[in-house]
Design a protein around this motif. Structure first.
Motif, PDB file in Angstrom:
ATOM      1  N   ARG A 125      -8.353  -7.823   1.872  1.00  0.00           N
ATOM      2  CA  ARG A 125      -7.356  -6.958   2.499  1.00  0.00           C
ATOM      3  C   ARG A 125      -7.377  -7.122   4.008  1.00  0.00           C
TER       4      ARG A 125
ATOM      5  N   ASP B 180       0.847  -1.188   0.000  1.00  0.00           N
ATOM      6  CA  ASP B 180       0.000   0.000   0.000  1.00  0.00           C
ATOM      7  C   ASP B 180       0.884   1.240   0.000  1.00  0.00           C
TER       8      ASP B 180
ATOM      9  N   GLY C  56      -3.204  -6.021  -0.801  1.00  0.00           N
ATOM     10  CA  GLY C  56      -3.126  -4.571  -0.925  1.00  0.00           C
ATOM     11  C   GLY C  56      -3.530  -4.054  -2.281  1.00  0.00           C
TER      12      GLY C  56
END
Length: 693
Positions: free
Chosen positions: A181, A19, A187
């Motif tokens: 997630r 991320d 991600g």
């Protein structure tokens, strides 16, 4: 189109491997301005150029970017997708303006248009309200029971339906990603791969569809979703992308220039959403990525787009898009012209801007956010909410009710008419007197008075070659009826002749496809290689099982002037039939109803204060003085001409009713009732050529 934001719980962001460290949430005023430029181009090109500008494709990219970005950021903050809240906010943003415009269109149709259009408007209103208008239009393009949707005041809402369907699908995808997630640490990279993969599949489908059946593909959600996914993918990838200021400036300038020149360069209605659509999609993407950077002032294109004029247009872009098309269509319908011209065009744009401004400030703004205690704000919210609710209920009840009435009282065309009271073509040919009787089929029956293949599935909408037998199935003689709907509408006459004289009538029919051996004939509005492929197989089948005669068309209306002509592609087909040793009955095409270059339905004209004569047209406008097929047919010993123009038109005028029988069921197709009245004259000409009787 509109930018949609979603609410989410204010939980802290929980970073996962892959991320970005910091989500990007800043408001992009330059993209609001881009939306304004795009809507200005859409309106201007619709009003004055009569073509697609690429602005809708820009809208689709921006919608995918804004919506997906908002939902993804919300999911990262709260570890879930607030599906109910997202749906509520999206509906609050989209539905009020749509309901107001649909109500206005319904009222205008009742007041201004023929009552024969009420049923179609009601059906398209329901399709638009439930976000399936694109599929309705795609089906109407192929379904010969449906009216031509090209001049519908609701046609433009196909793009809203595509967006609505995308929102539902992407929320489901993002909800699944949020769950993965949360449970497995999946991600953004994985999500990005899914979006890119889906976009590539959709793009490949769009390219294939545009090359084979453009008219359907233009409205197909599967062929359009790649444009939205392009914006969605940028929203997911945004936090990782950091471009130097100079590169961002070049991207913004290139993107803006590409948006501005898209309309003049591309014929979007005939090329999008295939390869050509990469241009407006790439243009929108370039402007989007021009904001992906840190530090430094925005480049001049971004500052220009973020200026007041562009952003003010962007603020009313959604209602302006909704309003401009129906206003334009009603103006053209009332004036009877093919284009608005400078003065009327400015009036259309001015009225559209006022309507969009009022809709934004009186309907959208009060309802966009819940009231927060101020008396004026609460009052505006309640008034707008009440208005939209009442209109929504009224539109749904009226549209559904009218559809229910039509279904409960279907128009049933006559299967046979008394030839003494309803001589049809016989009255033209013999000049005999006949009593005045109510016209049959009526204006409501006319549209349904179609030949058998329209209802029994024997005219194919796709690549499949379908054959059906009519007339006398056991007849020793045979005629193959080949081509599109203008060949098909002669079948009722051929059926009678087949039964009377023992002839098998074998149909080889494809919607919208006069037989051709090229991918894009000179008379075609878009590439249609599927028609060429179908034609080649039909010719092979005819060669393998040759009928006594092949009946197809010899002429077509002239697109650039009065009269009719023989397209060069028809001659190529005649050569192919000659090479296969097939004898041809080449039938002159029937006139099309048009004024000032605009096609119109006979039933609408009759329902709108017209009569048999005023709803017709001068013969010289529709038919050349001499059959244009005479000269080229002289070079083909296998081609023999049929011409029933005198059984459809008077010497000076082509009327829409003869012998108490309605001639046309729409703009250019014969009613089955009138076609049956043509059987004696058609039989006389066929007998003279074949020597069968």
């Amino acid at each position: 189109m509109p930018r949609v934001q979603t609410a989410s719980a204010r939980a802290p962001h929980r970073a996962l491997p892959g991320d970005p460290a910091t989500p990007v949430t800043g408001r992009r005023q330059d993209l609001d301005g881009l939306r304004g430029i795009a809507i200005a181009l859409v309106v201007a090109f619709h009003v004055w150029a009569g073509r697609v500008s690429g602005g809708v494709d820009v809208f689709l990219v921006l919608s995918g970017f804004f919506f997906t970005g908002a939902v993804v950021r919300g999911a990262e903050r709260s570890a879930t997708v607030a599906v109910t809240e997202t749906a509520r906010r999206t509906a609050r943003r989209l539905m009020p303006s749509l309901v107001v415009v649909l109500a206005a269109i319904a009222v205008a149709t009742v007041v201004l248009r023929p009552y024969t259009q009420l049923g179609e408007t009601a059906a398209q209103t329901l399709a638009s309200m439930f976000y399936v208008q694109n599929w309705y239009l795609a089906g109407a393009e192929l379904d010969y029971l449906a009216p031509d949707p090209s001049v519908s005041p609701l046609q433009h809402l196909w793009s809203m339906s595509v967006q609505g369907q995308f929102y539902l699908a992407i929320v489901a995808v993002l909800a699944g990603w949020a769950w993965l997630r949360r449970r497995h640490g999946v991600g953004r990279p994985a999500l990005l791969l899914v979006l890119l993969g889906g976009g590539l599949v959709s793009f490949a489908y769009a390219v294939f569809g545009s090359a084979h059946h453009q008219a359907w593909t233009y409205y197909d959600s599967g062929a359009r979703v790649w444009e939205l996914l392009a914006g969605a993918a940028l929203a997911v990838a945004a936090p990782w992308v950091r471009l130097p200021r100079r590169v961002r400036g070049l991207a913004a300038a290139a993107g803006l220039l590409m948006v501005l020149v898209c309309g003049p360069i591309f014929d979007g209605a005939n090329q999008f959403p295939g390869v050509a659509a990469l241009w407006p999609v790439a243009a929108a993407c370039l402007v989007i990525v021009s904001g992906f950077g840190t530090g430094g002032a925005a480049a001049w294109p971004n500052r220009l787009l973020a200026g007041r004029i562009c952003t003010e247009l962007g603020a009313i872009a959604y209602p302006l898009y909704l309003w401009h098309w129906p206003i334009l269509i009603f103006v053209l319908a009332e004036t009877g012209r093919a284009d608005a011209g400078l003065v009327d065009g400015l009036v259309v744009i001015g009225v559209s801007l006022v309507a969009a401004y009022l809709t934004t400030h009186l309907v959208e703004t009060p309802l966009r956010l819940p009231p927060r205690g101020q008396e004026q704000q609460v009052g505006g919210h309640r008034v707008a909410g009440t208005l939209v609710t009442v209109l929504a209920v009224a539109v749904l009840v009226a549209a559904s009710g009218w559809q229910a009435v039509l279904r409960a009282n279907p128009a049933v065309p006559p299967r046979a008419l008394d030839s003494e009271l309803y001589p049809g073509a016989a009255a033209l040919l013999s000049g005999a007197d006949y009593p005045a009787e109510p016209m049959r089929p009526t204006v409501f029956e006319g549209q349904a008075d179609s030949p058998p293949p329209t209802t029994d599935g024997c005219i194919t909408p796709n690549r499949e070659v379908r054959t059906c037998t009519y007339g006398d199935p056991a007849g020793a003689r045979s005629i193959a009826l080949v081509g599109g709907s203008h060949s098909e509408h002669w079948l009722p006459a051929l059926e009678l002749l087949g039964v009377e004289h023992g002839i098998r009538i074998v149909s080889y029919l494809k919607e919208g496809c006069p037989i051709t051996l090229v991918d894009e004939p000179s008379y075609a509005e878009w590439p249609f290689p599927e028609c060429r492929e179908w034609t080649e197989e039909v010719l092979d089948r005819l060669a393998a099982e040759p009928p006594d005669w092949v009946l197809t068309l010899s002429t077509r209306y002239r697109m650039d002037g009065p009269g009719d002509e023989v397209p060069v592609e028809y001659l190529e087909v005649w050569t192919a039939l000659q090479d296969r040793g097939l004898n041809v009955l080449a039938l002159r095409d029937t006139p099309r109803l048009f004024r000032n270059g605009v096609l119109y339905r006979a039933t609408d004209c009759l329902a709108h204060r017209g009569d048999a004569d005023s709803c017709g047209l001068d013969r010289s406008a529709a038919l050349s003085a001499i059959d244009p097929a005479r000269e080229p047919a002289a070079g083909y010993p296998n081609v023999h001409l049929l011409d029933l123009s005198d059984a459809v038109c008077r010497p000076q005028r082509c009327r829409v009713v003869e012998g108490n029988v309605l001639i046309y069921r729409d703009e250019h197709h014969l009613t089955a009732s009138y076609a049956r009245s043509l059987a004696p004259e058609l039989g006389r000409q066929i007998g003279a050529i074949t020597g069968w009787w």
